[in-house]
Design a protein around this motif. Structure first.
Motif, PDB file in Angstrom:
ATOM      1  N   ARG A 553       0.834  -1.201   0.000  1.00 46.72           N
ATOM      2  CA  ARG A 553       0.000   0.000   0.000  1.00 46.72           C
ATOM      3  C   ARG A 553       0.872   1.256   0.000  1.00 46.72           C
ATOM      4  O   ARG A 553       1.896   1.302   0.672  1.00 46.72           O
ATOM      5  N   ASP A 554       0.358   2.275  -0.686  1.00 40.98           N
ATOM      6  CA  ASP A 554       1.001   3.586  -0.617  1.00 40.98           C
ATOM      7  C   ASP A 554      -0.090   4.644  -0.743  1.00 40.98           C
ATOM      8  O   ASP A 554      -0.850   4.655  -1.723  1.00 40.98           O
ATOM      9  N   TYR A 555      -0.189   5.486   0.293  1.00 38.83           N
ATOM     10  CA  TYR A 555      -1.171   6.566   0.253  1.00 38.83           C
ATOM     11  C   TYR A 555      -0.438   7.897   0.313  1.00 38.83           C
ATOM     12  O   TYR A 555       0.164   8.249   1.324  1.00 38.83           O
ATOM     13  N   THR A 556      -0.467   8.602  -0.814  1.00 42.88           N
ATOM     14  CA  THR A 556       0.260   9.868  -0.931  1.00 42.88           C
ATOM     15  C   THR A 556      -0.570  10.843  -1.751  1.00 42.88           C
ATOM     16  O   THR A 556      -1.101  10.467  -2.820  1.00 42.88           O
ATOM     17  N   ASP A 557      -0.686  12.074  -1.255  1.00 43.50           N
ATOM     18  CA  ASP A 557      -1.339  13.153  -1.993  1.00 43.50           C
ATOM     19  C   ASP A 557      -2.729  12.760  -2.491  1.00 43.50           C
ATOM     20  O   ASP A 557      -3.090  12.991  -3.663  1.00 43.50           O
ATOM     21  N   GLY A 558      -3.502  12.137  -1.617  1.00 40.84           N
ATOM     22  CA  GLY A 558      -4.885  11.801  -1.968  1.00 40.84           C
ATOM     23  C   GLY A 558      -5.035  10.663  -2.947  1.00 40.84           C
ATOM     24  O   GLY A 558      -6.110  10.479  -3.545  1.00 40.84           O
ATOM     25  N   ARG A 559      -4.003   9.850  -3.109  1.00 47.31           N
ATOM     26  CA  ARG A 559      -4.078   8.700  -4.016  1.00 47.31           C
ATOM     27  C   ARG A 559      -3.630   7.439  -3.268  1.00 47.31           C
ATOM     28  O   ARG A 559      -2.505   7.396  -2.743  1.00 47.31           O
ATOM     29  N   LEU A 560      -4.519   6.456  -3.228  1.00 50.00           N
ATOM     30  CA  LEU A 560      -4.184   5.165  -2.641  1.00 50.00           C
ATOM     31  C   LEU A 560      -3.764   4.225  -3.757  1.00 50.00           C
ATOM     32  O   LEU A 560      -4.561   3.911  -4.652  1.00 50.00           O
ATOM     33  N   LYS A 561      -2.498   3.815  -3.695  1.00 46.55           N
ATOM     34  CA  LYS A 561      -1.988   2.894  -4.707  1.00 46.55           C
ATOM     35  C   LYS A 561      -1.760   1.530  -4.062  1.00 46.55           C
ATOM     36  O   LYS A 561      -1.145   1.437  -2.999  1.00 46.55           O
ATOM     37  N   LEU A 562      -2.282   0.500  -4.725  1.00 50.29           N
ATOM     38  CA  LEU A 562      -2.147  -0.872  -4.244  1.00 50.29           C
ATOM     39  C   LEU A 562      -1.405  -1.697  -5.283  1.00 50.29           C
ATOM     40  O   LEU A 562      -1.769  -1.687  -6.469  1.00 50.29           O
ATOM     41  N   HIS A 563      -0.382  -2.388  -4.835  1.00 51.46           N
ATOM     42  CA  HIS A 563       0.305  -3.362  -5.685  1.00 51.46           C
ATOM     43  C   HIS A 563      -0.013  -4.755  -5.155  1.00 51.46           C
ATOM     44  O   HIS A 563       0.185  -5.036  -3.963  1.00 51.46           O
ATOM     45  N   LEU A 564      -0.534  -5.610  -6.025  1.00 42.25           N
ATOM     46  CA  LEU A 564      -0.950  -6.949  -5.623  1.00 42.25           C
ATOM     47  C   LEU A 564       0.004  -7.975  -6.225  1.00 42.25           C
ATOM     48  O   LEU A 564       0.034  -8.172  -7.441  1.00 42.25           O
ATOM     49  N   ALA A 565       0.796  -8.593  -5.360  1.00 45.92           N
ATOM     50  CA  ALA A 565       1.664  -9.680  -5.826  1.00 45.92           C
ATOM     51  C   ALA A 565       0.881 -10.981  -5.827  1.00 45.92           C
ATOM     52  O   ALA A 565      -0.037 -11.183  -5.028  1.00 45.92           O
ATOM     53  N   ASN A 566       1.235 -11.875  -6.742  1.00 52.63           N
ATOM     54  CA  ASN A 566       0.583 -13.178  -6.910  1.00 52.63           C
ATOM     55  C   ASN A 566      -0.865 -13.032  -7.385  1.00 52.63           C
ATOM     56  O   ASN A 566      -1.687 -13.937  -7.189  1.00 52.63           O
ATOM     57  N   PHE A 567      -1.161 -11.897  -8.012  1.00 53.08           N
ATOM     58  CA  PHE A 567      -2.499 -11.678  -8.575  1.00 53.08           C
ATOM     59  C   PHE A 567      -2.692 -12.593  -9.779  1.00 53.08           C
ATOM     60  O   PHE A 567      -1.819 -12.698 -10.639  1.00 53.08           O
ATOM     61  N   ARG A 568      -3.836 -13.271  -9.832  1.00 50.71           N
ATOM     62  CA  ARG A 568      -4.153 -14.036 -11.024  1.00 50.71           C
ATOM     63  C   ARG A 568      -5.652 -13.937 -11.320  1.00 50.71           C
ATOM     64  O   ARG A 568      -6.493 -14.447 -10.581  1.00 50.71           O
ATOM     65  N   ASP A 569      -5.953 -13.191 -12.355  1.00 50.22           N
ATOM     66  CA  ASP A 569      -7.311 -13.029 -12.883  1.00 50.22           C
ATOM     67  C   ASP A 569      -8.225 -12.179 -12.006  1.00 50.22           C
ATOM     68  O   ASP A 569      -8.944 -11.327 -12.507  1.00 50.22           O
ATOM     69  N   GLU A 570      -8.255 -12.443 -10.703  1.00 53.49           N
ATOM     70  CA  GLU A 570      -9.171 -11.686  -9.858  1.00 53.49           C
ATOM     71  C   GLU A 570      -8.642 -11.648  -8.431  1.00 53.49           C
ATOM     72  O   GLU A 570      -7.810 -12.465  -8.021  1.00 53.49           O
ATOM     73  N   ALA A 571      -9.146 -10.689  -7.665  1.00 54.83           N
ATOM     74  CA  ALA A 571      -8.892 -10.619  -6.226  1.00 54.83           C
ATOM     75  C   ALA A 571      -9.923  -9.668  -5.642  1.00 54.83           C
ATOM     76  O   ALA A 571     -10.495  -8.826  -6.349  1.00 54.83           O
TER      77      ALA A 571
END
Length: 613
Positions: A553-571
């Motif tokens: 997770r990274d929340y900076t300047d009103g933007r929440l960014k999520l990086h999902l490792a091991n993502f496959r098709d859906e989560a």
């Protein structure tokens, strides 16, 4: 001549009557054939579990976000275990330290701190550092009400406590003062309450989210702002697995945003179904319906349970028992009375359901030397590993004969008892079994196989059942509510013979039992209208996706960014936004499910949510 004519006419009319009778009997036969030979179409599963070894999984290397400070006493250790489970399943990196050693840690290295400490005086100088850190923008959570001593009294104002009572009070129920939890529009009863909460009055800056239902209202979860920081106090005082959803939700209130993976699945199991139907009569069924057990199962119970599934889109997972014998040595006799198996099983499958294994008979997979403890005197132990394996192979052969288009991927242990040898056998020697579904809360039954929602080290997927039966008592409703908010999951199991057992509600009568399960399903699908109806193997696939997922997770300047490792098709994830409202979303879509809480359907491994003030 006239007499002969009358005889001829009588013979003619008799033959017409014979024809009518024959046609009627043929129609009855056709109807019976149709009734007991319901066809089913092979269903395409929404999700399928895969072999864990085939996945190329990575682990994200993240700095710890949270520090758990704990005390080495009973409650402190329970709180530590609880929060470690919660944070690891929320994918929030953390570190732990005993209270006496907390002074060695630089609080500036952490976004949040959780206190699982009974005697705050052991924190010594750390309390002063916590106050400065909180004022500067840290986020602090007290997991349970501590001992009332001078150290706590000095710090109490930082949690918005204006007046502190001299003792603890009994909290017999809880309710939400704000709709911040899914399904929180009703009151919940605390079973076996004790003096677990502090009697407090709060200042005007405290935001109360949950309070007791007692005559003298006690705030149970609240948040207050101190300088640039936020402090959350949990005053429930019951530190148990069943309450995880309350503490995970309280933790999610700490920062501007919080995001964690969830399962998003609702699965209903029917144990001992299909199985041999008991013969004879039951006291309560005879009382209410004047039927035999067999007639009641077919004409009333299954009809109601089937229609309930139709109303809410439930797709049952039925767990087959072939015999009710106590045979624990080979060879095993094949059950050739299969009409009811085909009838019930095909209807279940045609509705989109699934067939899994419960056992050749109702003997748990335990070898000689296993100790069942008290209450299982009728259970026998398998004489050898080979005998135990042969029983499951016989069951598999029987099920393949009954349901040739079906995969059998889910095993539910009889009475939720499973030995290490039995589990190893299912994984290594029974082809196709991907998941074991036992229980989430073992309770007082020490022999129960208690599980987490996870993929075990050997690759078997653990999909515990959270609640059971038709009584739907206060504890059942509370834990269902808790898990809906923690994992966004519902798992329930029932038995046809619940209707025969007084301990499981039979004396209430089926009409009342059915009303209770109907009320529960109405609450569930009203509270969580976006939850997916899954079969047992689909839930296993959803748990595998959830458990493999890593979140950065990274929340900076009103933007929440999520990086999902091991993502496959859906989560699927829950996103709590405590300040502002979500705007543009890339890589997924949001649905509001409670105040400030959103269900995120991830469609990509990189997600960005713009949050406006």
């Amino acid at each position: 001549m006239k007499r002969r004519k009358r005889q001829k006419g009588g013979i003619f009319r008799f033959r017409k009557l014979q024809t009518v009778i024959v046609v009627f009997l043929l129609l009855v036969g056709v109807l019976c054939f149709v009734q007991w030979n319901v066809p089913y179409e092979e269903q395409e599963r929404e999700l399928e579990p895969v072999e864990q070894d085939s996945l190329d999984l990575v682990t994200l290397d993240q700095d710890p976000e949270c520090l758990i400070i704990w005390e080495d006493d009973d409650t402190g250790r329970q709180g530590l275990e609880l929060m470690e489970d919660i944070l690891s399943q929320m994918r929030i990196p953390y570190e732990t330290v005993q209270g006496e050693e907390a002074n060695r840690h630089d609080l500036e290295d952490y976004e949040t701190v959780v206190l699982s400490v009974t005697r705050w005086n052991i924190l010594d100088e750390t309390l002063l550092k916590l106050r400065d850190w909180l004022e500067a923008g840290g986020s602090l959570m007290a997991l349970y009400p501590p001992e009332i001593n001078g150290s706590f009294q000095v710090f109490a104002k930082d949690f918005g406590i204006e007046r502190l009572g001299n003792d603890y009070v009994v909290t017999s129920g809880l309710r939400m003062t704000r709709p911040f939890m899914i399904g929180g529009d009703k009151e919940y009863v605390i079973t076996d309450p004790f003096e677990s909460s502090l009697s407090v009055s709060l200042d005007d800056n405290a935001e109360v989210y949950m309070e007791s239902t007692d005559e003298n209202l006690v705030p149970l979860i609240w948040k207050t702002k101190q300088g640039e920081g936020e402090a959350v106090f949990c005053n429930i005082g019951i530190v148990e697995k069943a309450y995880r959803g309350f503490y995970s939700t309280a933790y999610s209130l700490l920062e501007e945003t919080c995001a964690w993976p969830v399962i998003n699945g609702s699965t209903f199991y029917i144990d001992d179904f299909p199985s041999p139907v008991p013969g004879g009569e039951s006291k309560y069924i005879k009382r209410d319906y004047g039927m035999t057990i067999s007639e009641f199962y077919t004409q009333v119970w299954w009809n109601d349970v089937y229609n309930l599934a139709e109303e809410y889109g439930i797709r049952y997972t039925g767990l087959v028992i072939e015999q009710y014998s106590d045979d624990v040595e080979q060879p095993y006799e094949r059950n050739n009375d299969t009409q009811r198996y085909r009838y019930f099983g095909n209807m279940l499958l045609d509705q989109g359901g699934e067939i899994g294994f419960h056992g050749y008979n109702h003997m748990p997979l335990c070898l000689l030397g296993f100790d069942y403890g008290d209450g299982y005197e009728s259970y026998r132990l398998w004489h050898s590993y080979e005998d135990m394996l042969a029983s499951i192979q016989e069951l598999k052969s029987f099920c393949e004969e009954m349901f040739p288009k079906e995969k059998f991927q889910v095993y539910v242990p009889p009475s939720n008892i499973l030995s290490e040898e039995g589990r190893t056998m299912l994984k290594e020697d029974v082809d196709g079994i991907k998941a074991v579904a036992s229980v989430y809360i073992g309770g007082l039954d020490e022999v129960a196989y208690e599980q987490e929602f996870e993929v075990a080290e050997d690759g078997m997927i653990e999909t515990p059942r959270i609640i059971s039966g038709y009584i739907m008592d206060d504890y059942t409703q509370l834990i269902a509510f808790s898990e809906l908010n923690f994992h966004y999951v519902n798992t329930h199991f029932q038995h046809p013979d619940d209707t025969l057992d007084e301990d499981r509600g039979a004396a209430l009568g089926w009409e009342e039992m059915y009303q209770r399960i109907s009320d529960y399903t109405e609450w569930l699908y009203t509270s969580a209208s976006d939850i997916r109806n899954l079969t047992g193997s689909e839930l296993a696939a959803a748990v595998q996706i959830y458990d493999n997922l890593e979140v950065e997770r990274d929340y900076t300047d009103g933007r929440l960014k999520l990086h999902l490792a091991n993502f496959r098709d859906e989560a699927w994830l829950m996103v709590r936004i405590n300040e502002g409202t979500p705007g543009e979303v890339t890589g997924g879509s949001l649905t509001e499910v409670a105040e400030g809480l959103y269900l995120l359907e991830a469609q990509d491994d990189e997600i960005e949510i713009v949050i406006g003030q």
